[in-house]
Motif scaffolding. Structure first.
Motif, mmCIF file in Angstrom:
data_model
loop_
_atom_site.group_PDB
_atom_site.id
_atom_site.type_symbol
_atom_site.label_atom_id
_atom_site.label_comp_id
_atom_site.label_asym_id
_atom_site.label_seq_id
_atom_site.Cartn_x
_atom_site.Cartn_y
_atom_site.Cartn_z
ATOM 1 N N LEU A 176 0.853 -1.178 0.000
ATOM 2 C CA LEU A 176 0.000 0.000 0.000
ATOM 3 C C LEU A 176 0.900 1.242 0.000
ATOM 4 N N VAL A 177 0.902 1.976 -1.092
ATOM 5 C CA VAL A 177 1.794 3.138 -1.223
ATOM 6 C C VAL A 177 0.993 4.416 -0.987
ATOM 7 N N ARG A 178 1.279 5.086 0.126
ATOM 8 C CA ARG A 178 0.610 6.360 0.421
ATOM 9 C C ARG A 178 1.381 7.533 -0.126
ATOM 10 N N SER A 179 2.714 7.444 -0.118
ATOM 11 C CA SER A 179 3.515 8.559 -0.604
ATOM 12 C C SER A 179 4.790 8.033 -1.238
ATOM 13 N N PHE A 180 4.988 8.386 -2.500
ATOM 14 C CA PHE A 180 6.233 8.017 -3.178
ATOM 15 C C PHE A 180 7.378 8.888 -2.669
ATOM 16 N N GLU A 181 7.109 10.191 -2.495
ATOM 17 C CA GLU A 181 8.150 11.125 -2.065
ATOM 18 C C GLU A 181 8.727 10.752 -0.702
ATOM 19 N N HIS A 182 7.851 10.330 0.205
ATOM 20 C CA HIS A 182 8.288 10.021 1.567
ATOM 21 C C HIS A 182 8.515 8.524 1.783
ATOM 22 N N ARG A 183 8.427 7.759 0.702
ATOM 23 C CA ARG A 183 8.612 6.306 0.771
ATOM 24 C C ARG A 183 7.706 5.693 1.842
ATOM 25 N N ASN A 184 6.474 6.153 1.874
ATOM 26 C CA ASN A 184 5.527 5.731 2.895
ATOM 27 C C ASN A 184 4.650 4.604 2.344
ATOM 28 N N PHE A 185 4.945 3.372 2.735
ATOM 29 C CA PHE A 185 4.162 2.237 2.260
ATOM 30 C C PHE A 185 4.087 1.157 3.335
ATOM 31 N N LYS A 186 3.123 0.263 3.170
ATOM 32 C CA LYS A 186 2.928 -0.841 4.097
ATOM 33 C C LYS A 186 2.572 -2.094 3.312
ATOM 34 N N TYR B 264 1.366 8.822 -8.546
ATOM 35 C CA TYR B 264 2.468 8.148 -9.244
ATOM 36 C C TYR B 264 2.946 8.980 -10.431
ATOM 37 N N GLU B 265 2.004 9.495 -11.227
ATOM 38 C CA GLU B 265 2.366 10.292 -12.398
ATOM 39 C C GLU B 265 3.108 11.564 -11.991
ATOM 40 N N LYS B 266 2.662 12.191 -10.896
ATOM 41 C CA LYS B 266 3.331 13.393 -10.402
ATOM 42 C C LYS B 266 4.757 13.055 -9.946
ATOM 43 N N PHE B 267 4.906 11.942 -9.224
ATOM 44 C CA PHE B 267 6.228 11.535 -8.748
ATOM 45 C C PHE B 267 7.137 11.152 -9.918
ATOM 46 N N LYS B 268 6.583 10.452 -10.900
ATOM 47 C CA LYS B 268 7.364 10.009 -12.038
ATOM 48 C C LYS B 268 7.911 11.201 -12.837
ATOM 49 N N ALA B 269 7.141 12.273 -12.905
ATOM 50 C CA ALA B 269 7.566 13.479 -13.607
ATOM 51 C C ALA B 269 8.722 14.163 -12.878
ATOM 52 N N ASN B 270 8.779 14.000 -11.560
ATOM 53 C CA ASN B 270 9.834 14.621 -10.758
ATOM 54 C C ASN B 270 10.174 13.685 -9.593
ATOM 55 N N PRO B 271 10.959 12.626 -9.864
ATOM 56 C CA PRO B 271 11.188 11.583 -8.849
ATOM 57 C C PRO B 271 12.152 11.978 -7.732
ATOM 58 N N GLN B 272 11.729 12.929 -6.918
ATOM 59 C CA GLN B 272 12.543 13.344 -5.775
ATOM 60 C C GLN B 272 11.956 12.741 -4.510
ATOM 61 N N THR B 273 12.824 12.175 -3.667
ATOM 62 C CA THR B 273 12.329 11.678 -2.385
ATOM 63 C C THR B 273 12.807 12.603 -1.285
ATOM 64 N N THR B 274 12.014 12.683 -0.229
ATOM 65 C CA THR B 274 12.372 13.489 0.927
ATOM 66 C C THR B 274 12.358 12.586 2.146
ATOM 67 N N TRP B 275 13.051 13.003 3.166
ATOM 68 C CA TRP B 275 13.120 12.157 4.366
ATOM 69 C C TRP B 275 12.273 12.698 5.461
#
Length: 125
Positions: A11-21, A114-125
């Motif tokens: 379950l991916v809630r946030s690509f930027e914050h790598r928040n998944f379960k 996903y499309e928004k993240f794919k356009a700018n694949p930056q992750t934050t901590w």
């Protein structure tokens, strides 16, 4: 070939914050449609104990194969941004027809995120 499979849905809630379960589903019928499986997973997570409320209420709408059993894993922490045409499960076909087999790991996410993240694949901590 068994009709019952063990599948993991991430379950991916946030690509930027790598928040998944990750959640494991046992006894999944691979001949059901993608839509039926998505409905089943949504219903299951809304009532699953031990899952934080933000994951239960999130508006997931898309599934993508992360990796198959005995296959190569991606180096991406959440999921690969490659091969969408091949790996995103398309509606109207069975899980098996979309390449899902026993011990497949799937990402379950919101396509617009996903499309928004794919356009700018930056992750934050």
């Amino acid at each position: 070939m068994s009709d019952q499979a063990v599948l993991t849905a991430r379950l991916v809630r946030s690509f930027e914050h790598r928040n998944f379960k990750p959640i494991v589903f046992i006894g999944v019928n691979l001949d059901q449609t993608v839509e039926d499986f998505i409905s089943f997973v949504k219903q299951d997570i809304s009532s699953r104990s031990g899952l934080p409320p933000p994951f239960k209420k999130f508006d997931y709408d898309t599934m993508k194969v992360i990796h198959q059993a005995h296959g190569a894993k991606t180096n991406e922490l959440v999921m690969s941004l490659e091969d969408d045409e091949k790996l995103i499960l398309s509606g109207g076909c069975s899980l098996r027809a979309c390449g899902v087999a026993n011990e497949t790991e799937l990402a379950f996410f919101k396509m617009s995120d996903y499309e928004k993240f794919k356009a700018n694949p930056q992750t934050t901590w």
